[in-house]
Scaffold this motif. Structure first.
Motif, mmCIF file in Angstrom:
data_model
loop_
_atom_site.group_PDB
_atom_site.id
_atom_site.type_symbol
_atom_site.label_atom_id
_atom_site.label_comp_id
_atom_site.label_asym_id
_atom_site.label_seq_id
_atom_site.Cartn_x
_atom_site.Cartn_y
_atom_site.Cartn_z
ATOM 1 N N SER A 467 0.848 -1.189 0.000
ATOM 2 C CA SER A 467 0.000 0.000 0.000
ATOM 3 C C SER A 467 0.884 1.240 0.000
ATOM 4 O O SER A 467 1.901 1.300 0.684
ATOM 5 N N ASP A 469 -0.074 4.051 1.127
ATOM 6 C CA ASP A 469 -0.384 4.807 2.346
ATOM 7 C C ASP A 469 0.433 4.230 3.502
ATOM 8 O O ASP A 469 0.016 3.283 4.167
ATOM 9 N N SER A 471 0.981 5.324 6.345
ATOM 10 C CA SER A 471 0.496 5.627 7.700
ATOM 11 C C SER A 471 -0.333 4.475 8.273
ATOM 12 O O SER A 471 -0.583 4.418 9.473
ATOM 13 N N GLU A 472 -0.776 3.567 7.431
ATOM 14 C CA GLU A 472 -1.601 2.436 7.883
ATOM 15 C C GLU A 472 -0.800 1.141 7.879
ATOM 16 O O GLU A 472 -0.037 0.877 6.948
#
Length: 514
Positions: A467, A469, A471-472
Motif C-alpha cells: 500500500s 499509504d 500511515s496504515e
C-alpha cells in the motif's frame, strides 16, 4: 524552383510559438565579423563571491573559456582557451562577456554558469557573418534593339555565403529572390524585362547583418551584349530529389524516435526538431528570424538519438544508517579538474561539494548544512561517500567534472529504513483441527516506503499485499481449510531489507480459543 513558395504568416507564428515554449531558453545573437561583441546577460549586481564560468560549444564539444572565482578575498580570472587568446573580457558585476575581433569561426553556443548557493545557467547562440559582397549585374541574352519589343534579361550574381539572399526590386517592391545553402556556388538571379520603361530596378544582396545594392543601368545592359548563362535543368531536378529524400529520411527518423520516447517533454522536443528541419528544407523564403530558429533546432537533431533515451540516471537503493559511496565508474580523473557535486530534492538544487586547484593547491569545500561532516570526495574517481545516510538524503545527486569540457553524471538515490518484523496471530475463533474447520492466520507489519507483505507455502508465494499509504499498518490474512504439515511463512520486505516469521500451526490453529 522553391523560390516561388512562401510560408503562410499564420503558420510562421504557430511555429514561432512552438519554438519559444519548449526547452532551455537560448538568446540568439547575429554579429558582423571583425566587430567587438558583448554578450549581455541582463543581470546586475551578481553576488560578489560568485564562481563564474563561461563555456563555448561548437560541434557538440564544450570548451571552458573563462574561470572567475574569489579565493581568500582575491578575485582570480583566467582565460584558458587558445582560440580566444587575448580577445575575452569578463564583467563580474553582470557576468557579461566581451569578444574582440570576432570571426565566423567563433560562431556557436556560449553558456554562462554562475555558482553561488545554487547553480544557474544561461545560453547564447551566436552566429557570426562575413560582410556580404556587392552584387554584379550582367546581361544573359544577346544584344537586341528595344524597339523590336523583345525581352531584356539582366542577370544579377553575387558570391554566396552563410544565409546570403539575392533579390530584385522594382522601385521599393521585391519581385524575386533566391538563396542557397550551398555556399560554394555563386548565386545567380535573372530578371526578365519585356518592355523596359522608366522604372528603377535594383539588385540587393544581404545576410542578417549586412547588405549591398547595385542599380540596373538599362541602357548599358539591354543595348550591349552580355554573358549568356545557360540553365542547368539537371541541377534543379537533383536539388528537388535531394530535398524529397531528406524529408522522407527525417520522417522515418522522427517516427522511430517518437516510439522510443515515452515522456511528453521529450516528444515535444523531437517534434520541434522535426518541424524546424522540415521548414528549413521546404520553405526557402521564410523570414530571417524563422530560418535562424529553424537552423538552430535542426542542429539539435545531431543529438536527438541521444535525447530519445534521455539523460542516463544511475539508480541506487540504500539502507538507512549505512555509509554509502556513489561510484562514478571513472579512474584517473584529470588532476587539475574542477569537480562539483549537486544535490536535488523537490526541484531545488544545491551545491554540496566544490573541489578545484588554485595556485597548485587542492581546495575542497563541503557547503551544505544537511550533510555537515558526512561527505568525502575522491578526486581520483570523482566518487562521493556519504556516512550515516538517512531517508531525508534521498534525491538526485549530480556530478559535474570540468576540464577542457564539462561532463555531467546523475545518480538517483533512494534510502530506506529497515523493514519491521511481521507478526502472526489468528483472526478467527480458535477451533479444533479435528472439526476440519478453517483456520485464519493474520500477518501484519508496520508499513513504509515500498514495503510489501507476502505469505509463502514452503517456497512458493501464495499471496501478497502493499500500500502507498505508509500511515496504515499492512494486514494479510491466510485461509487454511485443512491444516497439514506444510510450512507457512510470512515475509515483509522492501528493496534493501526483509524479515521472515514462520507460522506455528499448533499455537495458531489448534490452541483452544474462547
Amino acid at each position: 524552383m522553391f523560390s516561388e513558395y512562401r510560408i503562410h504568416p499564420a503558420l510562421l507564428h504557430l511555429l514561432y510559438c512552438l519554438l519559444c515554449s519548449a526547452g532551455e531558453e537560448v538568446v540568439r545573437l547575429q554579429e558582423l565579423e571583425g566587430n567587438t561583441v558583448t554578450i549581455h546577460t541582463g543581470l546586475t549586481g551578481v553576488q560578489s563571491d560568485a564562481h563564474i564560468l563561461w563555456f563555448y560549444r561548437s560541434e557538440n564539444l564544450d570548451t571552458k573559456i573563462v574561470i572567475s572565482l574569489v579565493f581568500k578575498g582575491e578575485t582570480n580570472t583566467e582565460y584558458p582557451s587558445e582560440r580566444f587568446r587575448d580577445r575575452l573580457q569578463l564583467n563580474r558585476t553582470s557576468g557579461s562577456l566581451t569578444i574582440t575581433n570576432i570571426s565566423r569561426e567563433d560562431s556557436g553556443v556560449y553558456k554562462l554558469h554562475i555558482i553561488t548557493g545554487m547553480s544557474s545557467v544561461w545560453s547564447f547562440s551566436v552566429d557570426v557573418y562575413a560582410p556580404v559582397s556587392k552584387p554584379i549585374i550582367g546581361n544573359q541574352s544577346e544584344k537586341r534593339s528595344v524597339s523590336l519589343r523583345e525581352s531584356c534579361s539582366p542577370l544579377c550574381s553575387v558570391e554566396n555565403g552563410k544565409d546570403v539572399s539575392l533579390s530584385w526590386y522594382e522601385e521599393k517592391e521585391r519581385i524575386s529572390s533566391i538563396s542557397s545553402s550551398d555556399s560554394s556556388e555563386r548565386l545567380y538571379l535573372p530578371l526578365n524585362i519585356t518592355n523596359p520603361n522608366c522604372s528603377t530596378y535594383t539588385c540587393v544582396a544581404d545576410n542578417p547583418v549586412s547588405s549591398q545594392t547595385t542599380q540596373l543601368d538599362i541602357t548599358n545592359i539591354c543595348y550591349k551584349s552580355g554573358t549568356k548563362v545557360p540553365r542547368d535543368l539537371s541541377k534543379s531536378l537533383a536539388a528537388v530529389l535531394t530535398s524529397v529524400g531528406l524529408i522522407v529520411a527525417l520522417l522515418i527518423l522522427f517516427v522511430w524516435i517518437w516510439k522510443k520516447k515515452t515522456n511528453q517533454q521529450g516528444k515535444k522536443y523531437i517534434s520541434i526538431c522535426f518541424i524546424s528541419c522540415l521548414s528549413l528544407l521546404v520553405l526557402k523564403t521564410a523570414s530571417e528570424w524563422q530560418k535562424t530558429s529553424a537552423r538552430w533546432w535542426c542542429t539539435q537533431l545531431k543529438g536527438c538519438l541521444l535525447c530519445s533515451a534521455g539523460e542516463e540516471v544511475v539508480r541506487l537503493q540504500e539502507l538507512e544508517g549505512n555509509t554509502v559511496t556513489i561510484h562514478t565508474g571513472l579512474t584517473g580523473v584529470q588532476s587539475d579538474a574542477h569537480i562539483l557535486w549537486f544535490y536535488r530534492s523537490e526541484s531545488i538544487e544545491i551545491r554540496i561539494v566544490n573541489s578545484q586547484i588554485i595556485r597548485g593547491e587542492i581546495i575542497t569545500d563541503y557547503y551544505s548544512e544537511r550533510f555537515r561532516d558526512r561527505l568525502q570526495l575522491n578526486r581520483n574517481s570523482g566518487s562521493l561517500t556519504i556516512t550515516n545516510i538517512s531517508r531525508d538524503d534521498s534525491g538526485v545527486y549530480k556530478l559535474n567534472i570540468i576540464t577542457g569540457i564539462s561532463s555531467v553524471w546523475s545518480f538517483s538515490v533512494n534510502v530506506y529504513a529497515p523493514v519491521s518484523k511481521p507478526i502472526i496471530r489468528d483472526d478467527s475463533e480458535k477451533r479444533s483441527v479435528s472439526l476440519r474447520e478453517s483456520c485464519s492466520p493474520l500477518c501484519s507489519v508496520e508499513n513504509g516506503k515500498d514495503v510489501n507483505l507476502s505469505w509463502y507455502e514452503e517456497k512458493e508465494r501464495i499471496s501478497s499485499i502493499s500500500s502507498s499509504d505508509s500511515s496504515e499498518r499492512l494486514y494479510l490474512p491466510l485461509n487454511i481449510t485443512s491444516p497439514d504439515y506444510s510450512t507457512y511463512t510470512c515475509v515483509a520486505a522492501n528493496p534493501v531489507s526483509n524479515w521472515t516469521t514462520q507460522m506455528n500451526i499448533t499455537n495458531i490453529c489448534i490452541k483452544a480459543g474462547k
